[in-house]
Design an enzyme around this catalytic site. Sequence first.
Site, PDB file in Angstrom:
ATOM      1  CG  HIS A  62      24.283 -10.020   0.654  1.00 16.77           C
ATOM      2  ND1 HIS A  62      23.813 -10.965  -0.210  1.00 16.77           N
ATOM      3  CD2 HIS A  62      24.507  -8.917  -0.089  1.00 16.77           C
ATOM      4  CE1 HIS A  62      23.750 -10.452  -1.431  1.00 16.77           C
ATOM      5  NE2 HIS A  62      24.154  -9.205  -1.374  1.00 16.77           N
ATOM      6  CG  LEU A  65      30.187  -1.790   3.877  1.00 16.18           C
ATOM      7  CD1 LEU A  65      31.365  -2.005   4.816  1.00 16.18           C
ATOM      8  CD2 LEU A  65      29.023  -1.152   4.634  1.00 16.18           C
ATOM      9  NE  ARG A  66      26.078   0.505  -3.331  1.00 18.69           N
ATOM     10  CZ  ARG A  66      25.632  -0.657  -3.785  1.00 18.69           C
ATOM     11  NH1 ARG A  66      26.484  -1.608  -4.137  1.00 18.69           N
ATOM     12  NH2 ARG A  66      24.353  -0.886  -3.920  1.00 18.69           N
ATOM     13  CG  ASP A 156      25.445  -9.961  -4.352  1.00 19.16           C
ATOM     14  OD1 ASP A 156      24.531 -10.742  -4.634  1.00 19.16           O
ATOM     15  OD2 ASP A 156      25.251  -8.784  -4.004  1.00 19.16           O
ATOM     16  CG  ASN A 282      19.150  -8.835  -8.850  1.00 19.99           C
ATOM     17  OD1 ASN A 282      18.794  -9.961  -8.524  1.00 19.99           O
ATOM     18  ND2 ASN A 282      20.083  -8.620  -9.773  1.00 19.99           N
ATOM     19  CG  ASP A 309      21.209  -7.539  -1.312  1.00 22.54           C
ATOM     20  OD1 ASP A 309      22.269  -6.905  -1.501  1.00 22.54           O
ATOM     21  OD2 ASP A 309      20.508  -7.970  -2.247  1.00 22.54           O
ATOM     22  N   GLY A 328      18.094  -2.312  -5.354  1.00 21.49           N
ATOM     23  CA  GLY A 328      18.711  -2.356  -4.025  1.00 21.49           C
ATOM     24  C   GLY A 328      18.011  -1.466  -3.039  1.00 21.49           C
TER      25      GLY A 328
HETATM   26  O1  DOR Z   1      19.306  -5.397  -5.236  1.00 24.61           O
HETATM   27  C1  DOR Z   1      20.500  -5.639  -5.328  1.00 24.61           C
HETATM   28  N1  DOR Z   1      21.430  -4.686  -5.177  1.00 24.61           N
HETATM   29  N2  DOR Z   1      20.875  -6.893  -5.595  1.00 24.61           N
HETATM   30  C2  DOR Z   1      22.153  -7.196  -5.885  1.00 24.61           C
HETATM   31  O2  DOR Z   1      22.411  -8.334  -6.156  1.00 24.61           O
HETATM   32  C3  DOR Z   1      23.181  -6.154  -5.912  1.00 24.61           C
HETATM   33  C4  DOR Z   1      22.801  -5.009  -5.091  1.00 24.61           C
HETATM   34  C5  DOR Z   1      23.636  -3.794  -5.330  1.00 24.61           C
HETATM   35  O3  DOR Z   1      24.862  -3.900  -5.412  1.00 24.61           O
HETATM   36  O4  DOR Z   1      23.067  -2.698  -5.416  1.00 24.61           O
HETATM   37 ZN    ZN Z   2      22.787 -10.237  -5.110  1.00 22.72          ZN
END
Ligand code: DOR
Ligand code: ZN
Length: 434
Positions: A62, A65-66, A156, A282, A309, A328
């Site tokens: 998980h 990498l954007r 996700d 999240n 994550d 995040g």
């Molecule tokens: O905190 C989070 N960031 N939870 C997620 O499910 C998505 C992620 C994100 O893409 O920034």
């Molecule tokens: Zn998530």
Amino acid sequence: MTQGPTTDILIRQARLYGEGDPVDVRVADGVIAEIGTLTPGSGTEVLEAAGQVLLPGFVDLHTHLREPGREDAETVETGSAAAALGGYTAVFAMANTDPVADNAVVAEHVWRRGRETGLVDVHPVGAVTVGLAGERLAEMGTMARSAAGVRMFSDDGRCVADPLLMRRALEYSTALGVVVAQHAEDSRLTVGAQAHEGERAARLGYTGWPPSAEESVVARDCVLARHAGARLHVCHVSATGTVDVLDWAKGLGTAVSAEVTPHHLLLTDERLNTHDPVNKVNPPLRTDADTTRLRQALADGVLDCVATDHAPHAVQDKDREWAAAPPGMLGLQTALSVVTHTMVRTGLLDWRGVARVLSERPAEIAGLPDQGRPLSVGEPANLALVDSEAEWTVHGAELASVAANTPYEGMRLPGVVRATLLRGRLTSCEGKTV
Ligand code: DOR
Ligand code: ZN
């Protein structure tokens, strides 16, 4: 690929899985060639590893990498560097990019960028639904059969809410031999939610995020997976009640696996007093009782693995008032240390256990045949060398990611990754990528 010619590497006096007497390990032609008391030949690169722990390279199911779309937060290259520095040899790059990885073109692009960078195996995750919109299934088969060989699917960031779509995705996943990973969040229960539903959220004036939003979806999906005869993976478990649901489902023989993030093992909503959005994530940080239960469940195997994550966010996005900031936090370079702190120093896991939760189980869940392999002769040399006694202080600005949103800023943490090898080639050494 930027991978140069392979040279022999001799790892001297490391303890395999932190067990037994130190041994020398010779790596050649991408595999573990010899284990014993060895002398370096001419041209052999020697890694002095006295007292250090040798583990199979870590696998992260998980990672965000954007790329494409938010290269101002992270790129495949910078995220790969963070991964290599964190001891990882494979990462799964989530599909919530812009454009979304809901088709083979985007998936192949991410995969190719990973190959070009060559620091870690980058496996693109395919979206379950087109545009993550939750309305129509994406072309899972096309992505699975593409050059990228997509083996994990997830929306996700969003939950696949529609039970019929989730059921179909699970059915297809069985036929394709892939796994669906669910971000379990009933969004009707989290409308406006900003923080774990409890005393602290109430005091700070944040709308609460109830654990039931997670538990209920996991329960439903376990039922769906069982009826479909499919395998389900649950992303970032945050709550005690979810552990109970997983325990129940596993007891029934459901093929479900689950991950926990380092931040949910360590951090709680007590940090929210500062209103610093670096702590916004999240699912949200929960309570002491939850971290205690998650640690125990990871030790027991009710939770299968640790996944980061890793969620980089550009400073102009993240550094806003709490409600407007995206959720995040960074995770790749700090995961081993947080696991050392929460699981090893507490006696909940030994190093063999760490190998299981950071490497072996995630490799099994994703079906990677050459990762998470035993440390024995002839096996692929995907390795992480860890100084279990050393400590370091985390500074976001010094991490390899473009973004710097680490919740561990200024914290002193145990466990330092000294080197990472991918198929016998050094990818990181002493805090630098190679
Ligand atoms: O905190 C989070 N960031 N939870 C997620 O499910 C998505 C992620 C994100 O893409 O920034
Ligand atoms: Zn998530």
